[in-house]
Enzyme design. Structure first.
Site, PDB file in Angstrom:
ATOM      1  N   GLY A 263      29.372  98.555  25.703  1.00  0.00           N
ATOM      2  CA  GLY A 263      29.304  97.415  24.819  1.00  0.00           C
ATOM      3  C   GLY A 263      28.221  97.135  24.340  1.00  0.00           C
ATOM      4  N   GLY A 265      24.775  94.585  23.384  1.00  0.00           N
ATOM      5  CA  GLY A 265      24.284  93.462  24.066  1.00  0.00           C
ATOM      6  C   GLY A 265      23.067  94.012  24.776  1.00  0.00           C
ATOM      7  CD  GLU A 288      34.188  98.130  20.581  1.00  0.00           C
ATOM      8  OE1 GLU A 288      35.081  97.496  20.179  1.00  0.00           O
ATOM      9  OE2 GLU A 288      33.130  97.545  21.132  1.00  0.00           O
ATOM     10  N   GLY A 382      36.378  95.176  21.604  1.00  0.00           N
ATOM     11  CA  GLY A 382      37.015  96.453  22.047  1.00  0.00           C
ATOM     12  C   GLY A 382      37.019  96.390  23.551  1.00  0.00           C
ATOM     13  CE  LYS A 402      24.240  76.658  28.772  1.00  0.00           C
ATOM     14  NZ  LYS A 402      24.048  76.201  27.535  1.00  0.00           N
TER      15      LYS A 402
END
Lengths: 498, 498
Positions: A263, A265, A288, A382, A402
């Site tokens: 993926g 990132g 992808e 995807g 965070k």
């Protein structure tokens, strides 16, 4: 120049300005645009549409492959031009409009948008706007840095606008493999047996009379916004690579692994980069999106071939790849996302699919999309196409967010995108949980022991043990199951007490 | 008799008693048994195993196709013989042991169990026990009323026990089509283009030397426990058939529809029965299980062909079908569940898939398995294999349960098996919600307006409106999202106030 890029002479008269082309997009239309993970979107025409909408308001349904670059979603949102948007986006301004209920966003598996159009279950585009490097002698369209849904949009739409990007070399021709499944009930198998098989054409076939405008643009793709690996990202990559080595040692995977889907990132990029120093060889990608790390692996001789629907890279990597495309062209192919993500192929190839979770729960359900159950981040993309059919479905995330106020591992996810049926391996910087063949209570043990940040481990153990005492196959205490999310919403920290 | 049923003479000496065969199953073994939706399970050997376990305790991992009949799961549970069980069950006693955490139950997509064995991700069976009508000249095994995972278990196991069911005619030979995908990475497409294609063999291939025992049994399949349609079930069927007529009128479906997959149970059976009086013709089924209604449709000349992995019918229907198998044989095929449920085929054929929900929420997420988020009912079965890839994914349920104490439509499901990404049409006796192309807030409107029982509508509207005021793509009030389930658990009614 024009006749280099437009090799069918009769089309030369269709050259128009971006403003003239944008004027063809009417209020209420469904518009299919190229673009997948901020690569290969049409640029000049949508930006001209933004300018026009400032004076002459309109609303459209915008369908793309996936996310757009060049702030196009942002600008279209700001001028109020988006009524509906599908199937994916990554823009802050659009995200806010979606969460405010101003734009109807349909979050879809990326392989399914065009399948639903084909079955007339969602509207087909009235007009398609696709970026190209050139138009062939037959009037066919050679895409740029992504294929996405462009070929289908061109097939479905009554009118086609082609935007020729002059910053990219016409030598990109040959990179693409355009194949679209037949209509049902006469569909045949997609005869792709390995990632480097070519089953289609190098340009998008179209009746040239459908081309209503050709626009020249010199705008570039937005560079990748993946960050360099930090120590936690690196630890996640290290855990996963160590696990894959053990799988090879156990005889469950060959040393070339299986086709990799990674993926987009920062974490995913780090995992792929980590393979450069791994013992694996002759790797292939069936993915992808290709990121910088794909080209590191290719240059290092570790990767033999990469198939995807788009290339989203940093500016220096873009220069290296697209400035020397001849060097890479026989090791790459870009396909329609319907094929790159097709369940048929993903299961046949047995991919190792690595995607990023927003959060997962102690039973292995994954939330990829919704912050605190309500607010959309980007969309499922995807990941569902791959996770359901992969040989190994891996989800990765840092254990906290965070500054530690959020645990990415929770009693119950606030929204489910991937059920525990579809998740095999979960990884955080703390460690890796192998869920294969485990019942839910065993999955919880593996996840809590291996993936949870120490600050949250005792609270999760406490929840799990009390839930087990209540009983069930997947024990939960419903009164407390979402309490961490409620704490976060109301007091800014998952473990805050009221 | 023996030589009619065992046509390879060298195997005649393998005939043993059920007790002798059961003695081959050792403590700690993984046992792969035939059986899918209470059809075609081995009977004498597991029942002998139960008797043996009473004196000589043992624990096994039991893997089947799906559920077993003849109380086998119940009896094995009662003698404490089940350590692990996958991938599906329907027995009350086993269900209780699962929910008490005594049996580790792995709930899987029914197409994936053997895929995971093939990749050595879960244990392959040490021994396979499969029901047959006969053994061929080559020593190959002709299954009975289901195929399930039998062919794969026989392939994977070191030892095979064949249980020949003499209540079924040897004429069942020819009904089955046994095809197993190749090992990766050399797998080719599954070349099935329409439900009546035959791509395999009529018997399960096996090296006869692996057959360690052959047992004769005269026990029948348990009859179907589907109830006759009541007025609510009938209303669900009527809504759905009316919708399908509209789809044909709109040109989105042909009058023969698409291959139908219909889940097991009373509502599903009623829907199929309802097609007898519909205007549709030349229907075909591509399903997991064939029920009584399939044979009503065949006899009425409405259905041309039915493909599945098992036949689960009432006693009279069983007599009609299996007593006259020659009449039906060219209109039926039974396949391995890996093929009947294969994503590749389901998407290629574009099935209309109709499955039963336990509950769904206002955004179209479906819970098929867990009562109040914790307690397992049966398992996900094949619904996920179909819903993800169907052209139309339909889920049906009555709008209320337990005399109205439970609404089947809730603010947030307590467990997710099918995400809203995979659900197109939801139906209750109240009406039908068409979710295609809708954003979550629009889905909620369609579901509340069409599917919810009037007693719950205002409460759902109230929740939804207050959630929208808070904002989000999929607006929820986490503090209240599971309150209905908590009410039910604590006070026996979803709308009870504390």
């Amino acid at each position: 120049m024009n006749s280099d890029r437009i090799r069918l002479p009769s089309l030369l008269e269709k050259v128009k300005s971006a403003d003239e082309a944008a004027a063809l997009i009417k209020d209420g239309m469904t518009v299919g645009m190229s673009g997948f993970t901020r690569a290969g979107e049409a640029k000049a025409v949508p930006l001209a549409l933004v300018e026009r909408a400032k004076k002459d308001p309109l609303k459209i349904t915008l369908v793309t492959g996936a996310s757009l670059g060049n702030d196009i979603d942002k600008k279209l949102t700001e001028v109020g031009a988006l009524a509906r948007r599908l199937p994916f986006q990554v823009d802050n301004t659009l995200r806010k409009a979606i969460n405010d209920g101003q734009v109807m966003f349909i979050d879809q598996h990326l392989s399914e948008t065009v399948e639903q159009m084909r079955a007339n279950q969602i509207a087909r585009p009235d007009i398609a706007v696709v970026e190209a490097v050139s138009i062939t002698e037959k009037g066919h369209i050679v895409p740029t840095t992504s294929v996405g849904n462009s070929a289908n949009f061109v097939q479905f739409a009554k009118q086609v606008i082609v935007e020729i990007n002059t910053t990219l070399s016409p030598e990109l021709e040959g990179l693409h493999d355009i194949y679209l499944p037949e209509e049902r009930p006469n569909r045949t198998p997609v005869n792709l047996l390995k990632p480097d098989d070519r089953i289609g054409t190098t340009a998008i076939e179209v009746d040239p009379s459908k081309i209503v405008a050709i626009v020249f643009s010199d705008l570039s793709d937005s560079p990748s916004n993946a960050l360099p690996a930090d120590s936690e990202t690196q630890a996640i990559a290290d855990h996963l690579i160590e696990f894959l080595k053990q799988e090879v040692d156990a005889g469950r995977l060959p040393n070339s692994l299986r086709p990799l889907q990674v993926g987009i990132g920062t974490i995913a990029n780090a995992v792929t980069s980590g393979l450069v120093k791994s013992p694996f060889t002759d790797l292939v990608q069936y993915s992808e999106v290709l990121q910088d790390s794909t080209f590191e692996l290719l240059d290092a001789g570790k990767l033999k071939f990469a198939s995807a629907s788009s290339i989203t890279v940093s500016a220096p990597c873009a220069e290296r790849v697209f400035g020397n495309i001849a060097k890479y062209k026989d090791k790459l192919v870009l396909r329609p996302q319907e094929i790159s993500n097709l369940p048929e192929i993903v299961r046949r190839l047995g991919t190792i699919s690595i995607n990023t979770a927003l959060e997962f729960d102690i039973y292995g359900n994954v939330n990829s999309t919704h912050v605190n159950g309500s607010k959309m981040m980007n969309g499922i993309g995807g990941s569902g196409d791959f996770a359901r059919n992969a040989q190994l479905a891996v989800f990765v995330t840092k254990s906290t967010a965070k500054g530690g106020a959020i645990s990415s591992v929770v009693p119950m996810v606030s929204h489910v995108d991937h059920t525990g049926h579809d998740t095999d391996i979960l990884v955080t910087e703390i460690g890796l949980a192998d869920l294969r063949g485990l019942a839910p209570r065993e999955r919880a043990r593996a996840i809590i022991d291996n993936c949870v940040h120490p600050d949250y481990r005792s609270a999760l153990n406490d929840y799990f043990e009390r839930a087990c005492a209540k009983g069930g196959q997947t024990p939960h205490i419903l009164r407390e199951a979402l309490e961490w999310h409620i704490n976060l919403e109301e007091r800014g920290n998952m473990l805050s007490k009221g």
